[in-house]
Design a protein around this motif. Structure first.
Motif, PDB file in Angstrom:
ATOM      1  N   VAL A  37      40.692  52.296  42.554  1.00 45.51           N
ATOM      2  CA  VAL A  37      41.322  51.359  41.623  1.00 45.51           C
ATOM      3  C   VAL A  37      40.433  51.178  40.400  1.00 45.51           C
ATOM      4  CG1 VAL A  37      42.071  48.959  41.297  1.00 45.51           C
ATOM      5  CG2 VAL A  37      42.567  50.146  43.442  1.00 45.51           C
ATOM      6  N   CYS A  66      36.534  50.726  43.868  1.00 44.12           N
ATOM      7  CA  CYS A  66      37.183  49.986  42.796  1.00 44.12           C
ATOM      8  C   CYS A  66      36.205  49.770  41.659  1.00 44.12           C
ATOM      9  CB  CYS A  66      37.706  48.646  43.294  1.00 44.12           C
ATOM     10  SG  CYS A  66      38.451  47.695  41.941  1.00 44.12           S
ATOM     11  N   MET A  68      36.681  47.786  39.097  1.00 44.69           N
ATOM     12  CA  MET A  68      36.899  46.506  38.410  1.00 44.69           C
ATOM     13  C   MET A  68      35.795  45.513  38.782  1.00 44.69           C
ATOM     14  SD  MET A  68      39.434  47.348  36.627  1.00 44.69           S
ATOM     15  CE  MET A  68      39.875  45.801  35.860  1.00 44.69           C
ATOM     16  N   CYS A  71      36.401  41.693  38.864  1.00 41.48           N
ATOM     17  CA  CYS A  71      37.310  41.062  39.837  1.00 41.48           C
ATOM     18  C   CYS A  71      36.479  40.258  40.828  1.00 41.48           C
ATOM     19  CB  CYS A  71      38.114  42.135  40.570  1.00 41.48           C
ATOM     20  SG  CYS A  71      39.174  41.456  41.884  1.00 41.48           S
ATOM     21  N   PHE A  73      36.902  39.816  43.852  1.00 43.59           N
ATOM     22  CA  PHE A  73      36.805  40.446  45.170  1.00 43.59           C
ATOM     23  C   PHE A  73      35.865  41.655  45.175  1.00 43.59           C
ATOM     24  CE2 PHE A  73      41.087  38.499  45.142  1.00 43.59           C
ATOM     25  CZ  PHE A  73      40.905  37.605  46.179  1.00 43.59           C
ATOM     26  N   ASN A  74      35.312  41.981  44.012  1.00 43.62           N
ATOM     27  CA  ASN A  74      34.520  43.206  43.871  1.00 43.62           C
ATOM     28  C   ASN A  74      33.025  42.921  43.970  1.00 43.62           C
ATOM     29  OD1 ASN A  74      33.144  45.496  42.502  1.00 43.62           O
ATOM     30  ND2 ASN A  74      35.240  46.177  42.180  1.00 43.62           N
ATOM     31  N   CYS A  79      35.777  46.882  47.153  1.00 40.36           N
ATOM     32  CA  CYS A  79      36.713  45.766  47.288  1.00 40.36           C
ATOM     33  C   CYS A  79      36.501  45.046  48.608  1.00 40.36           C
ATOM     34  CB  CYS A  79      38.150  46.282  47.220  1.00 40.36           C
ATOM     35  SG  CYS A  79      39.377  44.961  47.414  1.00 40.36           S
ATOM     36  N   ILE A  84      45.177  44.195  49.687  1.00 43.62           N
ATOM     37  CA  ILE A  84      45.654  44.150  48.302  1.00 43.62           C
ATOM     38  C   ILE A  84      47.123  44.543  48.255  1.00 43.62           C
ATOM     39  CG2 ILE A  84      43.346  44.768  47.456  1.00 43.62           C
ATOM     40  CD1 ILE A  84      44.790  47.455  46.443  1.00 43.62           C
ATOM     41  N   CYS A  95      46.822  47.099  40.703  1.00 42.78           N
ATOM     42  CA  CYS A  95      46.434  46.179  41.777  1.00 42.78           C
ATOM     43  C   CYS A  95      46.804  44.766  41.373  1.00 42.78           C
ATOM     44  CB  CYS A  95      44.932  46.269  42.057  1.00 42.78           C
ATOM     45  SG  CYS A  95      44.398  45.048  43.290  1.00 42.78           S
ATOM     46  N   THR A  97      46.352  42.161  43.191  1.00 40.46           N
ATOM     47  CA  THR A  97      45.427  41.197  43.805  1.00 40.46           C
ATOM     48  C   THR A  97      44.240  40.921  42.887  1.00 40.46           C
ATOM     49  OG1 THR A  97      46.135  42.101  45.921  1.00 40.46           O
ATOM     50  CG2 THR A  97      44.198  40.707  45.978  1.00 40.46           C
ATOM     51  N   PHE A  98      44.089  41.725  41.856  1.00 39.25           N
ATOM     52  CA  PHE A  98      43.006  41.525  40.893  1.00 39.25           C
ATOM     53  C   PHE A  98      42.964  40.073  40.424  1.00 39.25           C
ATOM     54  CE2 PHE A  98      41.812  41.156  36.383  1.00 39.25           C
ATOM     55  CZ  PHE A  98      40.498  41.596  36.447  1.00 39.25           C
TER      56      PHE A  98
END
Ligand code: SF4
Length: 101
Positions: A37, A66, A68, A71, A73-74, A79, A84, A95, A97-98
């Motif tokens: 992602v 991922c 990101m 984010c 969650f990152n 992740c 997600i 995504c 859920t970001f």
């Protein structure tokens, strides 16, 4: 931090994906072993591929990596969300859920 990740089986799972034109999508679920992602600007699914059907039937896809980092969650480009959801947005797979930190 959420659950620890010690092996590939601990990957965040893809709970649902409505990008039905993707090769890995079967009945609105992702059947890629793992997706990547993120790119420079958006939480796009880099694994999205318009092609004849692929993936592993019966398997639920996970998030392998991922990009990101902004984010919540990152951590370290991985992740840690429990699961997600991926959806279509402007012709892209994104995504949903970001959540920006
Ligand atoms: S929830 Fe956040 S960290 Fe997990 S795949 Fe989506 S954008 Fe990446």
């Amino acid at each position: 931090m959420a659950k620890p990740i010690n092996s590939c089986t601990d990957m965040s799972k893809i709970q649902a994906c409505d990008v039905t034109e993707c090769a890995y999508n079967i009945e609105r679920n992702c059947h890629a072993i793992a997706i990547t992602v993120g790119n420079t600007e958006a939480a796009r699914c880099d694994t999205f591929y318009r092609h004849k059907k692929g993936g592993v039937k019966g398997l639920t896809g996970g998030v392998g990596a991922c990009k990101m980092s902004d984010c919540k969650f990152n951590t370290d480009l991985e992740c840690y969300a429990d699961a997600i959801k991926v959806a279509t947005n402007g012709g892209e797979a994104v995504c949903k859920t970001f959540a920006r930190r």
